[in-house]
Design a protein around this motif. Structure first.
Motif, short mmCIF file in Angstrom:
data_model
loop_
_atom_site.label_atom_id
_atom_site.label_comp_id
_atom_site.label_asym_id
_atom_site.label_seq_id
_atom_site.Cartn_x
_atom_site.Cartn_y
_atom_site.Cartn_z
N TYR A 261 -2.47 7.11 -9.61
CA TYR A 261 -3.60 7.74 -8.98
C TYR A 261 -4.13 9.36 -9.70
CZ TYR A 261 -3.61 3.99 -5.50
OH TYR A 261 -3.47 2.89 -4.89
N ALA B 157 -0.39 -5.83 -4.28
CA ALA B 157 -0.25 -4.50 -4.23
C ALA B 157 -0.53 -3.82 -3.11
CB ALA B 157 -1.21 -3.98 -5.63
N SER B 158 -0.28 -2.45 -3.06
CA SER B 158 -0.57 -1.70 -1.87
C SER B 158 -0.35 -0.31 -2.48
CB SER B 158 0.50 -1.91 -0.76
OG SER B 158 0.04 -1.24 0.17
N GLY B 159 -1.31 0.51 -2.01
CA GLY B 159 -1.32 1.92 -2.47
C GLY B 159 -1.62 2.73 -1.18
N SER B 160 -0.85 4.01 -1.04
CA SER B 160 -1.27 4.86 -0.02
C SER B 160 -2.25 5.99 -0.38
CB SER B 160 -0.09 5.47 0.54
OG SER B 160 -0.22 6.65 1.41
N TRP C 150 4.16 -1.40 -5.32
CA TRP C 150 3.89 -0.49 -4.35
C TRP C 150 3.88 0.83 -4.56
CZ3 TRP C 150 7.98 -1.22 0.20
CH2 TRP C 150 7.37 -0.63 1.48
N LEU C 151 2.77 1.57 -4.37
CA LEU C 151 2.33 2.94 -4.84
C LEU C 151 2.63 3.80 -3.36
CD1 LEU C 151 -0.64 2.26 -7.23
CD2 LEU C 151 1.94 2.40 -7.80
N TYR D 276 2.70 7.69 -5.98
CA TYR D 276 1.36 7.66 -6.31
C TYR D 276 0.85 8.47 -7.63
CZ TYR D 276 0.50 12.44 -4.71
OH TYR D 276 0.70 13.74 -4.66
N CYS E 202 -4.76 -1.20 1.03
CA CYS E 202 -5.06 0.15 0.96
C CYS E 202 -4.46 0.75 2.18
CB CYS E 202 -6.29 0.63 0.54
SG CYS E 202 -6.99 -0.13 -1.11
#
Length: 277
Positions: A150, A184-187, A111-112, A146, A220
């Motif tokens: 990123y 996964a998940s990223g903001s 989890w980002l 993040y 996302c």
């Protein structure tokens, strides 16, 4: 058409399909069926209307609004979806059940976070996963800022090729460690300008290919303000599904760019009340 209810057996099927008991009246069921001319089905009874609606749901002609707690559950490997949100709570309503399910299925989870803090994400997940510390300790669950993934030290979004390589490496590592795959998940809330968003869109294109060919899935998360910088058709191309909040969470089929562009226009104006046709 009256407000008469279908028989008990059909009502149970409607509940299983996701239609609450309060919406089982024949006229309410008929309103869910698209492209029906007024009066065309007036001669049908409530049972026939219920049966027709259940058939259309089974064929995917009619889709139902998905509660936030269920929207991201049971995604198949290779899924790459997009969530537009307004508040932190919007994210948590979808992502906490998503990661809880992954941990229960022996999947590595990453989890980002950006506008959520690491502690906020951890606290919310711990409320649903009492033994979260165990998952964190063995590396099955990662909650990271993040900037660890990123961006470089100057805050610039890293090259799309580098980001794609990093994500693929996370997936390979998950399998090597004995997990079923990577969830996964990223903001994307940290992206503040068009040039950075363009770089991120290139990464989305690359990683989309990697996800489709591996035991990985990704969500996302985009704040509604980002819609003004995103390319609508790029997002549709890179994500199998797009979720937008309109009163409750709704699963939008993202196959028709012309339809979803109306939603993007509403997002850019700060409104998520528009409906797809």
């Amino acid at each position: 058409m009256s407000s008469k209810l279908p028989n008990p057996s059909l009502r149970q099927k409607l509940i299983v399909a996701g239609i609450p008991e309060t919406e089982h009246a024949a006229d309410a069921l008929l309103a869910r069926i698209p492209d029906i001319k007024p009066g065309l089905l007036q001669q049908l009874g409530s049972d026939a209307v219920a049966e027709l609606l259940l058939y259309l749901i089974s064929k995917g002609v009619v889709t139902l609004r998905a509660p936030s707690q269920q929207a991201l559950l049971d995604l198949p490997w290779g899924s790459h979806v997009c969530q537009f949100y307004e508040t932190k709570q919007d994210q948590l309503e979808m992502l906490v059940p998503y990661f809880k399910q992954g941990l229960e299925r022996n999947e590595a989870c990453a989890w980002l976070v950006a506008d959520l803090t690491v502690e906020e994400a951890r606290h919310s997940l711990a409320a649903q996963v009492p033994d979260l510390d165990r998952y964190l300790a063995k590396g099955q669950m990662q909650i990271r800022h993040y900037s660890e993934f990123y961006t470089d030290p100057s805050g610039t979004v890293r090259a799309p090729e580098q980001l794609s390589y990093q994500f693929a490496a996370m997936g390979s590592s998950a399998r090597e460690q004995g997990f079923e795959g990577l969830r996964a998940s990223g903001s994307v809330s940290f992206v503040q300008d068009s040039e950075s968003m363009s770089r991120f869109m290139q990464y989305e294109t690359m990683v989309n290919v990697a996800i489709q060919n591996a035991r990985m899935m990704a969500v996302c998360t985009y704040p509604v303000q980002a819609s003004a910088m995103c390319g609508c058709r790029e997002l549709i191309h890179n994500h199998g599904n797009i979720f937008v909040k309109r009163g409750e969470w709704v699963h939008d089929r993202s196959k028709e760019a012309a339809n979803i562009e109306a939603v993007f226009a509403a997002l850019a104006q700060g409104s998520v009340d528009a409906l797809l046709v």
